[in-house]
Design a protein around this motif. Structure first.
Motif, PDB file in Angstrom:
ATOM      1  N   THR A  27      54.591 -84.845 -27.968  1.00 24.67           N
ATOM      2  CA  THR A  27      55.955 -84.370 -27.713  1.00 24.67           C
ATOM      3  C   THR A  27      56.435 -83.439 -28.816  1.00 24.67           C
ATOM      4  OG1 THR A  27      58.259 -84.966 -27.340  1.00 24.67           O
ATOM      5  CG2 THR A  27      57.003 -86.432 -28.751  1.00 24.67           C
ATOM      6  N   GLU A  28      57.194 -82.446 -28.389  1.00 25.18           N
ATOM      7  CA  GLU A  28      57.761 -81.520 -29.360  1.00 25.18           C
ATOM      8  C   GLU A  28      59.166 -81.973 -29.749  1.00 25.18           C
ATOM      9  OE1 GLU A  28      57.274 -76.777 -29.238  1.00 25.18           O
ATOM     10  OE2 GLU A  28      59.260 -77.567 -28.860  1.00 25.18           O
ATOM     11  N   ARG A  29      59.613 -83.058 -29.103  1.00 21.32           N
ATOM     12  CA  ARG A  29      60.965 -83.549 -29.373  1.00 21.32           C
ATOM     13  C   ARG A  29      61.102 -84.022 -30.829  1.00 21.32           C
ATOM     14  NH1 ARG A  29      64.358 -84.366 -25.155  1.00 21.32           N
ATOM     15  NH2 ARG A  29      62.814 -84.605 -23.517  1.00 21.32           N
TER      16      ARG A  29
ATOM     17  N   ASP B  23      54.279 -81.739 -24.699  1.00 21.66           N
ATOM     18  CA  ASP B  23      55.338 -82.317 -23.866  1.00 21.66           C
ATOM     19  C   ASP B  23      56.696 -81.819 -24.356  1.00 21.66           C
ATOM     20  OD1 ASP B  23      56.475 -83.902 -21.964  1.00 21.66           O
ATOM     21  OD2 ASP B  23      55.949 -85.823 -22.899  1.00 21.66           O
ATOM     22  N   ASP B  24      57.650 -81.816 -23.461  1.00 26.30           N
ATOM     23  CA  ASP B  24      59.030 -81.462 -23.810  1.00 26.30           C
ATOM     24  C   ASP B  24      59.095 -80.113 -24.525  1.00 26.30           C
ATOM     25  OD1 ASP B  24      59.596 -84.092 -22.926  1.00 26.30           O
ATOM     26  OD2 ASP B  24      59.067 -84.843 -24.910  1.00 26.30           O
TER      27      ASP B  24
ATOM     28  N   ASN C 220      53.610 -89.215 -32.281  1.00 30.47           N
ATOM     29  CA  ASN C 220      53.261 -88.166 -33.241  1.00 30.47           C
ATOM     30  C   ASN C 220      52.350 -88.704 -34.344  1.00 30.47           C
ATOM     31  OD1 ASN C 220      54.768 -86.612 -31.648  1.00 30.47           O
ATOM     32  ND2 ASN C 220      56.058 -85.739 -33.273  1.00 30.47           N
TER      33      ASN C 220
ATOM     34  N   ASP D 283      60.286 -79.309 -20.032  1.00 32.58           N
ATOM     35  CA  ASP D 283      61.144 -80.488 -19.989  1.00 32.58           C
ATOM     36  C   ASP D 283      62.152 -80.407 -18.843  1.00 32.58           C
ATOM     37  OD1 ASP D 283      61.835 -82.959 -21.529  1.00 32.58           O
ATOM     38  OD2 ASP D 283      63.813 -82.005 -21.423  1.00 32.58           O
TER      39      ASP D 283
ATOM     40  N   ASN E 179      50.910 -90.459 -22.890  1.00 34.65           N
ATOM     41  CA  ASN E 179      51.797 -90.058 -23.991  1.00 34.65           C
ATOM     42  C   ASN E 179      51.310 -90.690 -25.291  1.00 34.65           C
ATOM     43  OD1 ASN E 179      54.258 -88.624 -22.724  1.00 34.65           O
ATOM     44  ND2 ASN E 179      53.936 -90.409 -21.409  1.00 34.65           N
TER      45      ASN E 179
ATOM     46  N   GLU F 143      49.398 -86.311 -24.365  1.00 33.15           N
ATOM     47  CA  GLU F 143      50.634 -85.548 -24.533  1.00 33.15           C
ATOM     48  C   GLU F 143      51.203 -85.736 -25.937  1.00 33.15           C
ATOM     49  OE1 GLU F 143      53.467 -86.140 -21.422  1.00 33.15           O
ATOM     50  OE2 GLU F 143      52.014 -85.673 -19.839  1.00 33.15           O
TER      51      GLU F 143
END
Ligand code: C2E
Ligand code: CA
Ligand code: CA
Length: 544
Positions: free
Chosen positions: A394-396, A422-423, A363, A445, A360, A392
């Motif tokens: 994340t799109e969170r 991710d997500d 960003n 997710d 992970n 990874e």
């Protein structure tokens, strides 16, 4: 060494600091200059008024003397008259001569001498109706000056001669002596006396900058004074003060800013703890197996960080990962986790190039062009191939600069690594990022996996994510798979891989390596092995 602030923060703080330091200095400069100008104007007016009051004193000594003569009945050139005049001339400094005149001539001065009157101006009357002032040259006095004259009844007059030097004294303040110009004049315009700045250096050009002027008039005598001083006179005088004030102000502002910076930069207790923990290597990787849901084989793992405190407490990333990101610890933490991954898995994964390691990233990593280089450095000379790595994103959390993220993703891909979104589906971008970013893998997710319910109810987002992923040529990984039902659904709908408690929770290195040995023994292309669930249940308890 951990950098606590991002570049953006540093630029922002730098700008604020500059403003904090420069603003008070400029403010002080402006204030001093304004005060200097105001004070200068006041000073010039005061000096002009001082000229007038001195001139008034001198002229008043003339009118007073005439009063005395009149009171004593002086109206001729007799010895009694001369005897009255002489001591007054001797005692009253500004008065150089007393006389009886007939308008055009001095009939007698205090010594009984006659003298022609050379008139240099028209006579200017005083308010009393009998007294006049006029500029004259008096041969016996050897100079010019003001003659104060009072008419007597029979065409004769009494007169007091006040020398010019006594009227316009040399009392200019030191500051103005070399630059001020002034004129004392009768109200009809005739100058009594004028002075210019002395020529100190004949080659110097006269100052032609702005000039401060003031005019003062007397209310007892018909005279006025005009005084002019170049502004530069005062600026030069205040420049020392200005420099001192600016240096002092700058120093104080810098100290205040430094203190502010110190207070602001001092990490919070929690962040300070994390920095220490990072230094002691307390952030350790756990490994969650990733399973090919068609073949049932182990295909790799996802690295999930844990804070293992010296007392044995295991802290989950949910409580510290955001703090790590906002305090700038992200980069250092990621690097140390990757180094630990290399140390843990290098042998096992070097022998099993078919296995992948998903790491992970934050960003911020995708906003920095050096990310790929930094990562390559960590794995330089390792048995683990860069093509075994998956990073990874994340799109969170929002990706602020999509174009930049694409470049970073390309760089990672050119190392041979893959990139996973991710997500997917949880972010603000809809599914736009899936297409824009050019990733290789999409991870569904747990939130959407959980919508796969009992029976055959459809999980529309799961379906469309799988379809979209395949349409874009990506592998699809499902996260948080906990039930056989979910596994079955995902398999039937075409997902490629899965991770979740159904297979295994994240495991400490030792347990994970045991699992790797069991599931993917070296040398033989092993048949798919069922997961040793009983062993894993113990770890689940340890981790939860
Ligand atoms: P994530 O990347 O979405 O990781 C999956 C999370 O789901 C992990 O939580 C994992 O332990 C958990 N999980 C996996 N299978 C199941 C399941 O079947 N059921 C349930 N309920 N949970 C499951 P974890 O380890 O607490 O990590 C939380 C998040 O912290 C991660 O979410 C990731 O975003 C972040 N994180 C963890 N380690 C790192 C790291 O080294 N670097 C960065 N940048 N973020 C990390
Ligand atoms: Ca992840
Ligand atoms: Ca996830």
């Amino acid at each position: 060494m951990v950098t606590l602030w991002s570049r953006k923060h540093r630029i922002l703080v730098g700008a604020v600091g500059l403003v904090l330091v420069v603003a008070p200095v400029l403010g002080a400069k402006w204030l001093i200059e304004r005060t200097t100008r105001e004070n200068a104007a006041e000073n010039v007016a005061e000096v002009a008024a001082e000229f007038i009051s001195r001139a008034e004193l001198s002229l008043a000594s003339g009118t007073n003397a005439l009063n005395q003569l009149a009171l004593a009945g002086v109206d001729d050139c007799g010895p009694r008259s001369l005897e009255t005049m002489r001591p007054i001339v001797a005692a009253v400094l500004p008065i150089k001569a007393l006389a009886v005149t007939d308008g055009g001539r001095i009939l007698c001065n205090q010594f009984g001498e006659t003298d022609p009157l050379e008139s240099l101006s028209a006579a200017v009357p005083l308010n009393d109706g009998t007294t006049t002032l006029g500029l004259v040259r008096l041969r016996s006095a050897g100079t010019s000056g003001v003659l104060v004259t009072r008419e007597l009844s029979d065409g004769t007059a009494l007169a007091a001669f006040v020398a010019r030097e006594a009227i316009v004294g040399t009392f200019l303040p030191k500051l103005l002596r070399t630059t001020a110009a002034g004129t004392l004049a009768f109200v009809n315009g005739t100058a009594i006396s004028a002075f210019q700045p002395p020529i100190i250096d004949p080659r110097a050009r006269p100052a032609d900058g702005p000039v401060i002027s003031a005019r003062a008039a007397s209310d007892r005598f018909p005279i006025a004074m005009r005084l002019s001083v170049p502004e530069s006179t005062y600026e030069a005088a205040s420049s020392g003060l200005l420099t001192t004030a600016m240096l002092g102000g700058g120093l104080i502002a810098t100290l205040i800013f430094g203190l502010l910076l110190y207070i602001l930069r001092r990490p919070s207790a929690a962040v300070a703890q994390m920095i220490e923990a990072e230094g002691r290597g307390e952030f350790v990787p756990y490994y969650q197996p990733v399973i090919d849901i068609v073949t049932g084989r182990l295909v790799g793992c996802e690295v999930l960080v844990r804070w293992l405190k010296p007392d044995g407490t295991l802290v989950m990333p949910g409580t510290f990962i955001h703090l790590a990101e906002s305090s700038g610890l992200a980069s250092a933490m990621t690097l140390s986790v990757m180094r630990a991954v290399r140390a843990d898995l290098d042998r096992a994964f070097g022998q099993r190039p078919q296995l992948s390691i998903a790491i992970n990233l934050f960003n911020a990593h995708f906003a920095r062009l050096s990310t790929a280089r930094d990562i390559a450095r960590v794995f330089e000379g390792a048995s683990i191939g860069l093509c075994q790595l998956i990073f990874e994103l994340t799109e969170r959390l929002p990706v602020h600069n999509v174009a930049r993220a694409r470049v970073v993703i390309r760089k990672l891909q050119s190392l041979g690594a893959r990139v996973a979104l991710d997500d997917a589906g949880t972010g603000h971008s809809g599914l736009a990022h899936l297409q824009q970013l050019g990733v290789d893998i999409v991870k569904i997710d747990k939130f959407f996996v959980d919508t796969i319910g009992a029976g055959e109810t459809a999980a529309p987002i799961v379906n469309s994510l799988i379809r979209l992923g395949h349409d874009l040529g990506m592998e699809v990984v499902a996260e948080g798979v906990e039930t056989f039902e979910q596994l079955d659904y995902l398999r039937r709908h075409g997902a490629n891989q899965a991770q979740g408690y159904l297979f295994s929770p994240p495991l400490p290195a030792r347990a994970f390596l045991d699992l790797v040995e069991t599931m993917e023994p070296v040398g033989e292309r092993a048949e798919p092995q069922p997961l040793p669930l009983t062993e894993l249940e113990q770890d689940t308890r340890a981790v939860a």
